[in-house]
Design a protein around this motif. Structure first.
Motif, mmCIF file in Angstrom:
data_model
loop_
_atom_site.group_PDB
_atom_site.id
_atom_site.type_symbol
_atom_site.label_atom_id
_atom_site.label_comp_id
_atom_site.label_asym_id
_atom_site.label_seq_id
_atom_site.Cartn_x
_atom_site.Cartn_y
_atom_site.Cartn_z
ATOM 1 N N GLY A 17 36.377 58.672 53.415
ATOM 2 C CA GLY A 17 35.353 59.751 52.737
ATOM 3 C C GLY A 17 36.638 60.952 51.967
ATOM 4 O O GLY A 17 36.479 61.041 50.748
ATOM 5 N N CYS A 18 37.463 61.231 52.708
ATOM 6 C CA CYS A 18 38.641 62.077 52.457
ATOM 7 C C CYS A 18 39.314 61.628 51.089
ATOM 8 O O CYS A 18 39.620 62.134 50.217
ATOM 9 C CB CYS A 18 39.399 62.450 53.343
ATOM 10 N N PRO A 23 40.355 61.546 44.049
ATOM 11 C CA PRO A 23 41.168 60.359 43.378
ATOM 12 C C PRO A 23 42.354 60.974 42.352
ATOM 13 O O PRO A 23 43.601 60.364 42.196
ATOM 14 C CB PRO A 23 40.160 59.474 42.711
ATOM 15 N N GLU A 24 42.048 61.630 41.395
ATOM 16 C CA GLU A 24 43.048 62.371 40.552
ATOM 17 C C GLU A 24 44.161 63.207 41.262
ATOM 18 O O GLU A 24 45.285 63.016 40.962
ATOM 19 C CB GLU A 24 42.404 63.413 39.777
ATOM 20 N N MET A 25 43.777 64.001 42.226
ATOM 21 C CA MET A 25 44.873 64.798 42.810
ATOM 22 C C MET A 25 45.823 63.902 43.626
ATOM 23 O O MET A 25 46.877 64.135 43.536
ATOM 24 C CB MET A 25 44.034 65.896 43.992
ATOM 25 N N ALA A 26 45.069 62.846 44.005
ATOM 26 C CA ALA A 26 45.888 62.109 44.975
ATOM 27 C C ALA A 26 47.094 61.261 44.021
ATOM 28 O O ALA A 26 48.025 60.901 44.587
ATOM 29 C CB ALA A 26 45.054 60.900 45.347
ATOM 30 N N SER A 27 46.603 60.874 42.698
ATOM 31 C CA SER A 27 47.454 60.241 41.833
ATOM 32 C C SER A 27 48.902 61.452 41.510
ATOM 33 O O SER A 27 49.877 60.661 41.458
ATOM 34 C CB SER A 27 47.027 59.947 40.613
ATOM 35 N N VAL A 28 48.545 62.362 41.303
ATOM 36 C CA VAL A 28 49.697 63.432 41.228
ATOM 37 C C VAL A 28 50.367 63.537 42.525
ATOM 38 O O VAL A 28 51.706 63.535 42.347
ATOM 39 C CB VAL A 28 49.241 64.846 40.907
ATOM 40 N N ARG A 29 49.905 63.600 43.443
ATOM 41 C CA ARG A 29 50.417 63.799 45.003
ATOM 42 C C ARG A 29 51.184 62.495 44.909
ATOM 43 O O ARG A 29 52.630 62.568 45.356
ATOM 44 C CB ARG A 29 49.470 63.686 45.927
ATOM 45 N N ASP A 30 51.129 61.350 44.725
ATOM 46 C CA ASP A 30 51.709 60.083 44.721
ATOM 47 C C ASP A 30 52.915 60.184 44.003
ATOM 48 O O ASP A 30 53.921 59.724 44.327
ATOM 49 C CB ASP A 30 50.884 58.915 44.585
ATOM 50 N N PRO A 142 48.184 74.711 43.010
ATOM 51 C CA PRO A 142 48.746 74.545 44.363
ATOM 52 C C PRO A 142 48.094 73.346 45.119
ATOM 53 O O PRO A 142 47.338 72.502 44.285
ATOM 54 C CB PRO A 142 47.649 75.616 45.190
ATOM 55 N N GLN A 143 48.518 72.692 46.061
ATOM 56 C CA GLN A 143 48.342 71.420 46.636
ATOM 57 C C GLN A 143 46.719 71.630 46.993
ATOM 58 O O GLN A 143 46.204 72.387 47.222
ATOM 59 C CB GLN A 143 49.064 71.552 47.973
ATOM 60 N N SER A 144 46.379 70.215 46.903
ATOM 61 C CA SER A 144 45.011 69.700 47.231
ATOM 62 C C SER A 144 44.392 69.805 48.568
ATOM 63 O O SER A 144 43.304 69.596 48.985
ATOM 64 C CB SER A 144 44.739 68.453 46.669
ATOM 65 N N GLU A 145 45.019 70.592 49.485
ATOM 66 C CA GLU A 145 44.642 71.007 50.709
ATOM 67 C C GLU A 145 43.389 71.820 50.698
ATOM 68 O O GLU A 145 42.388 71.607 51.540
ATOM 69 C CB GLU A 145 45.579 71.602 51.459
ATOM 70 N N ALA A 146 43.354 72.727 49.919
ATOM 71 C CA ALA A 146 41.999 73.762 49.300
ATOM 72 C C ALA A 146 41.148 72.593 48.888
ATOM 73 O O ALA A 146 41.605 71.769 48.170
ATOM 74 C CB ALA A 146 42.462 74.706 48.418
ATOM 75 N N PRO A 147 39.634 73.081 49.414
ATOM 76 C CA PRO A 147 38.677 72.260 48.853
ATOM 77 C C PRO A 147 38.868 72.167 47.075
ATOM 78 O O PRO A 147 39.138 73.275 46.735
ATOM 79 C CB PRO A 147 37.578 72.837 49.406
ATOM 80 N N PRO A 148 38.413 71.068 46.570
ATOM 81 C CA PRO A 148 38.381 71.135 45.275
ATOM 82 C C PRO A 148 37.279 72.090 44.601
ATOM 83 O O PRO A 148 36.262 72.365 45.394
ATOM 84 C CB PRO A 148 38.104 69.917 44.638
ATOM 85 N N ALA A 149 37.209 72.701 43.652
ATOM 86 C CA ALA A 149 36.246 73.406 42.833
ATOM 87 C C ALA A 149 34.776 72.671 42.861
ATOM 88 O O ALA A 149 34.918 71.384 42.900
ATOM 89 C CB ALA A 149 36.604 74.009 41.634
ATOM 90 N N GLU A 150 33.912 73.412 42.666
ATOM 91 C CA GLU A 150 32.494 72.868 43.038
ATOM 92 C C GLU A 150 32.344 71.541 42.143
ATOM 93 O O GLU A 150 32.471 71.859 40.934
ATOM 94 C CB GLU A 150 31.457 73.882 42.866
#
Ligand code: HEC
Length: 158
Positions: A17-18, A23-30, A142-150
């Motif tokens: 689920g996490c 998905p988008e944040m993950a691609s920048v992170r990768d 900032p990094q996506s550890e913070a929950p994404p906006a609503e």
């Protein structure tokens, strides 16, 4: 016994689920983790000196290949800057993202020239500027550890 199995599966579901949520944040992170960081490290590793238990090691390239490696890393950083402007990465991030990505492209050109000129002081100096560009964007995004906006995770995925 049965209880343990259930607990384990619940853990897996949580992980899955996490991953799906951003998905988008993950691609920048990768891109950062697999390409931007290692490439920048090659450039940073081509100037200055490190000090450890063996004493001080000068990082300045001593061979043609060493300089070429630094130059290639600079070129690649510019390409990565361009890539970050593509909708896949820049979507919904606003104008600042484009400006900061352009900053990476701009500094990569100076970095490339410094390595082409085999100028150790300049490579060191531009390495610092590259770091500033990285930091500026990380402060703005900032990094996506913070929950994404609503609701954004779901909306942005489509
Ligand atoms: C245009 C914006 C931008 C620029 C420029 C940028 N980054 Fe990033 N970087 C991000 C964002 C956004 C994240 C957070 C991604 C996330 O957590 O989803 C990130 C995360 C990272 C991470 C953490 C990855 C992880 O494993 O979680 C590293 C390492 C990184 N960047 C390195 C760099 C380096 C090195 C540079 C400069 C050469 C750089 N970045 C330039 C936007 C940028």
């Amino acid at each position: 016994m049965i209880r343990n199995t259930i607990v384990a599966l619940a853990g897996l579901a949580l992980l899955a689920g996490c991953g799906e949520k951003q998905p988008e944040m993950a691609s920048v992170r990768d891109l950062m983790k697999n390409e931007v960081q290692p490439t920048a490290e090659i450039y940073w590793g081509s100037a200055g000196a490190v000090s450890d238990e063996n004493g001080i090691t000068d990082l300045t390239p001593t061979t043609e290949e060493g300089w070429q490696k630094a130059r290639d890393a600079a070129t690649k950083l510019g390409e990565l800057g361009k890539k970050m402007m593509e909708p896949e990465y820049s979507k919904d991030r606003g104008e600042a993202w484009i400006r900061l990505s352009q900053g990476l492209i701009d500094v990569s050109k100076v970095a490339e020239k410094a390595a082409a000129d085999k100028n150790p002081d300049k490579v060191f100096e531009v390495g610092g500027t590259i770091y500033d560009v990285c930091t500026a964007c990380h402060q703005a995004y900032p990094q996506s550890e913070a929950p994404p906006a609503e609701g954004e995770g779901a909306a942005a995925a489509g």
